[in-house]
Scaffold this active site. Structure first.
Site, mmCIF file in Angstrom:
data_model
loop_
_atom_site.group_PDB
_atom_site.id
_atom_site.type_symbol
_atom_site.label_atom_id
_atom_site.label_comp_id
_atom_site.label_asym_id
_atom_site.label_seq_id
_atom_site.Cartn_x
_atom_site.Cartn_y
_atom_site.Cartn_z
ATOM 1 C CG HIS A 1 -31.969 73.405 33.573
ATOM 2 N ND1 HIS A 1 -31.382 73.007 34.752
ATOM 3 C CD2 HIS A 1 -31.327 72.725 32.589
ATOM 4 C CE1 HIS A 1 -30.421 72.134 34.491
ATOM 5 N NE2 HIS A 1 -30.375 71.941 33.179
ATOM 6 C CE LYS B 1 -29.916 81.560 26.854
ATOM 7 N NZ LYS B 1 -29.296 82.238 28.006
ATOM 8 N NE ARG C 1 -25.733 80.260 40.786
ATOM 9 C CZ ARG C 1 -26.626 80.339 39.802
ATOM 10 N NH1 ARG C 1 -26.580 81.368 38.960
ATOM 11 N NH2 ARG C 1 -27.557 79.421 39.663
ATOM 12 C CB CYS D 1 -30.027 71.135 37.891
ATOM 13 S SG CYS D 1 -28.660 72.263 37.688
ATOM 14 C CG ASP E 1 -33.889 75.766 39.849
ATOM 15 O OD1 ASP E 1 -34.133 75.861 38.640
ATOM 16 O OD2 ASP E 1 -32.810 75.344 40.303
ATOM 17 C CG HIS F 1 -34.692 70.950 37.148
ATOM 18 N ND1 HIS F 1 -34.456 71.412 38.431
ATOM 19 C CD2 HIS F 1 -33.681 71.437 36.378
ATOM 20 C CE1 HIS F 1 -33.346 72.142 38.429
ATOM 21 N NE2 HIS F 1 -32.864 72.170 37.194
ATOM 22 C CD GLN G 1 -31.419 79.224 40.166
ATOM 23 O OE1 GLN G 1 -30.679 78.412 40.708
ATOM 24 N NE2 GLN G 1 -31.184 79.697 38.959
#
Length: 579
Positions: free
Chosen positions: A452, A406, A304, A275, A324, A326, A322
Site C-alpha cells: 500500500h 512500513k 470514515r 484496497c 492511494d 497499490h 485518498q
C-alpha cells in the site's frame, strides 16, 4: 538533553497542580480530574458549577502567581488506599482513578500549599522554581471524562509553561504565526473551502478557487504517476458486505465504518479504503509473472466515521479523497520497487516545496502474521531504500502493523512542525485473505507481494498542510489566481480585459479587476488575496502592448512586453517556483 526535557516536564506538571489549586480557590466546590504535562505545556480537567470565561483565565493566572511567590513545597507521600479514599472524599473522579490503580502498586499523593492531588509525579521541589512570568493559560475546551462520549463533559484548561519569560515569549510568537497561517481562517479569507455543520460535519465543500488548486494538484499527480509507470484506476464508492468481511475491515475497523445500506436484500457499505477494490481488479483475470509489477493508483473518495469532537477543518474529516496506490510484484522485484516508490515520493515532496523529510521504519510487532522470511525480506528492502536515498531515519521497533512493516515519511513545514504524510506499507494479510496468485516462470502459482502506498495521504489533509506551510501564498503553479490585471483608470479597462483574455487563452489563471475601486485599493486587495503578480496597465503599457508587473513581494518590472510576461509566467510554472 533527556534530563533537561524531564525537568521541563516536571515544571509543567507542577504548574498544572498550581493551576488546579487556583481553580479550587475560585470554585471550592469544583471536582478535579487529571492534569498531566503535555508537549509544550499542560492541561487540567474540571467539573465546575458554571462555564469558564476568558476573564476567569486571567484571574486564575493571577492566583497562580500568588501561589508561586508563596514558596510552597511539593511534598510526596505514600499512603494506604483507605487513607486515600478519606483524603479524596467528595472527589468522584479521583476515587475512580484510585480504584483503577493495581493492588500491587503504591498510592502516592503530592501536596503543595492547600492542594493535594493523587499523583505519581515528578514535580519541582518548591513553587519558586517556576518563573511567575514563564507560563500562560491559553484556552478552554470541552473534554469527556476518560475520552468517552458516554461520560460527562468536563472543562479543560490548556496552558503552556517554560523555563523563562523569554522562552514563553518565543513560544507565544510562534503560536501567533501558527494562528496567522491557520488553514481554517485562511480558507475563509481566501474563499477556498467551507464546512457546513448543518449539512454534515466533517464534509468539505471545495469553492472555485480551492477547486483550481485541487485540479492543479490532481493534474500534477496523474502526470507524475503515469510517468512513473502507474495506471490510474476508478472504483465504486460502495461494496457488498462480503468484500469487507474478506478484507477484515468489518472485523477490525467496523467502528470507523458507516452503517450498511440494504440493496437487493444485501448489505452494502461505503468504502473506508480503496484496497479491496484494487484486489478485485487484480483477480479479474489470471496474472502471470510477466504482468508484474503492477502499479495501480487512484484518487478514491472514502468515508470514515470520526467523532465530532476530533473533527478539525481539513485535517480531520469524515469524507476525503485518498491519494492511494497499490503495487503488486514478485519477491525478486520487491527491493527495486520499494527503492523506486521512495525515490518517487521524495521527488513529489520536493516539487511541492518540502525538503526537510525524515523516515520512520516500523518493524514486526507481537501477534503479527506471515512467516519470518517474508518479514525479513520486506524490512530489509525498506531499510535499503531509505539508506540509498540518504534519508535520516528512525527505527520503530515493533511499530509495524500486524500484517506488515512500513515506512512513514514525516515532513517539516515552514514553522518546523512535523507532519506524517507518506506511508509505504507491506501487506501479507490481504493476499492471503483474497487468495491472490500469479503464475511464475516455473508454471507454479505463487503469492504476489502487496504494498500500500499513500503519498500525499489525502487531498483534504494535504491541502490543509499546504495552506499552512505557505500561509496561503501558494507557489505560482498552484495559485488559484496567478495574476490580476489592474487598469490605472477606467479608460484602460478594455485593454486590461484584452490582456487578461490573452493570458487566459494561453492557459494562465489571470483575471482583470474592472471594479469601481481605485487602483491602490485594487493592489491592496490583490495583496490580501496573495496573488503572485499584479499587472498594472495604463497609457504607456497600452501603446507598447506591455504590462508593468508588481509581485506580491513588492518587486517591480515595468513595461514588460506581454509575450515576454507570458514566457516569464510559463517558466515560473514549469519550474515550480514560489514567485
Amino acid at each position: 538533553m533527556k534530563g533537561t526535557e524531564q525537568k521541563l516536564d516536571a515544571l509543567r506538571h507542577s504548574t498544572s497542580h498550581i493551576m488546579a489549586e487556583a481553580v479550587l480557590r475560585m470554585f471550592p466546590e469544583a471536582k478535579i480530574a487529571i492534569g498531566p504535562a503535555i508537549e509544550n505545556g499542560f492541561y487540567y480537567d474540571f467539573d465546575l458549577p458554571r462555564n469558564l470565561t476568558p476573564e476567569d483565565l486571567r484571574s486564575i493566572e493571577e492566583s497562580m502567581r500568588d501561589i508561586i511567590r508563596s514558596g510552597a513545597s511539593f511534598r510526596r507521600e505514600v499512603i494506604g488506599r483507605d487513607e486515600a479514599r478519606k483524603r479524596f472524599q467528595g472527589q468522584p473522579y479521583k476515587l475512580e482513578l484510585l480504584d483503577a490503580i493495581p493492588e500491587n502498586e503504591e498510592v502516592s499523593i503530592y501536596t503543595q500549599g492547600a492542594f493535594t492531588d493523587l499523583c505519581r509525579g515528578p514535580h519541582v521541589e518548591n513553587s519558586r522554581e517556576i518563573d511567575p512570568g514563564s507560563f500562560k493559560l491559553l484556552s478552554i475546551a470541552g473534554a469527556y471524562w476518560r475520552g468517552d462520549e458516554k461520560n460527562k463533559m468536563l472543562q479543560r484548561i490548556y496552558g503552556t509553561a517554560w523555563r523563562s519569560a523569554a522562552e514563553l515569549k518565543e513560544y507565544l510568537d510562534h503560536l501567533a504565526e501558527v494562528e496567522k497561517r491557520d488553514h481554517r481562517r485562511l480558507g475563509r479569507e481566501l474563499d477556498l473551502y467551507t464546512v457546513h455543520e448543518d449539512a454534515g460535519p466533517g464534509l468539505i465543500y471545495w469553492h472555485p478557487k480551492g477547486g483550481r488548486i485541487r485540479q492543479a494538484v490532481e493534474d500534477y499527480w496523474r502526470d507524475r504517476h503515469r510517468r512513473n509507470g502507474y495506471e490510474i484506476l476508478f472504483t465504486p464508492h460502495i461494496g457488498r458486505s462480503w468484500l469487507w468481511e474478506t478484507s477484515g475491515h468489518l472485523g477490525f475497523y467496523k467502528d470507523n465504518m458507516y452503517a450498511p445500506m440494504e440493496i437487493d436484500d444485501q448489505d452494502y457499505y461505503l468504502k473506508p479504503m480503496n484496497c479491496p477494490f484494487h484486489i478485485m481488479v487484480y483477480k479479474s483475470r489470471t496474472r502471470s509473472y510477466r504482468d508484474l509489477p503492477l502499479r495501480w493508483a487512484e484518487l478514491g473518495t472514502v468515508y470514515r466515521y470520526e467523532r465530532s469532537g476530533v473533527l478539525h477543518g481539513l485535517l480531520r474529516v469524515r469524507g476525503f479523497t485518498q491519494d492511494d496506490a497499490h503495487i503488486f510484484c514478485s519477491p525478486d522485484q520487491i527491493e527495486s520497487e520499494i527503492l523506486e516508490v521512495l525515490r518517487f515520493s521524495l521527488r513529489v515532496w520536493e516539487d511541492f516545496g518540502f525538503t526537510d523529510i525524515k523516515a520512520y521504519l516500523a518493524t514486526r510487532p507481537e501477534g503479527s502474521i506471515g512467516d519470518d522470511a517474508l518479514w525479513n525480506t520486506a524490512i530489509e528492502s525498506l531499510k535499503k531504500a531509505v539508506v540509498a536515498q540518504g534519508l535520516d531515519y528512525e527505527l520503530d521497533q515493533g511499530g509495524g502493523a500486524f500484517y506488515g512493516p512500513k515506512i512513514d515519511l514525516k515532513i517539516k513545514d515552514a514553522l518546523g512542525r512535523e507532519w506524517q504524510m507518506t506511508t509505504i506499507q507491506f501487506d501479507f494479510n490481504m493476499p492471503e485473505r483474497f487468495d491472490m496468485k500469479f503464475v511464475d516462470a516455473d508454471g507454479r502459482e505463487k503469492r504476489p507481494f502487496m504494498v500500500h502506498r499513500a503519498l500525499l495521504g489525502s487531498l483534504e489533509r494535504f491541502f490543509g498542510v499546504l495552506i499552512e506551510h505557505y500561509g496561503g501564498a501558494f507557489p505560482v503553479w498552484l495559485a488559484p489566481v496567478q495574476g490580476v490585471v489592474i487598469p490605472v483608470a477606467p479608460a484602460f479597462g478594455d485593454y486590461a480585459a484584452r490582456v487578461a483574455r490573452s493570458l487566459k487563452d494561453q492557459g494562465f489563471q489571470v483575471e482583470a479587476d474592472l471594479s469601481d475601486s481605485r487602483m491602490n485599493a485594487k493592489i491592496r486587495s490583490a495583496q490580501g488575496e496573495k496573488i503572485p503578480y499584479m499587472l498594472v496597465v495604463g497609457g504607456n503599457e497600452k501603446d507598447a502592448g506591455a504590462v508593468s508587473v508588481r509581485t506580491r513581494a513588492g518587486e517591480q518590472m515595468n513595461n514588460m512586453p506581454l509575450p515576454d510576461f507570458a514566457a516569464f509566467l510559463g517558466e515560473k510554472i514549469r519550474s515550480k517556483a514560489l514567485l
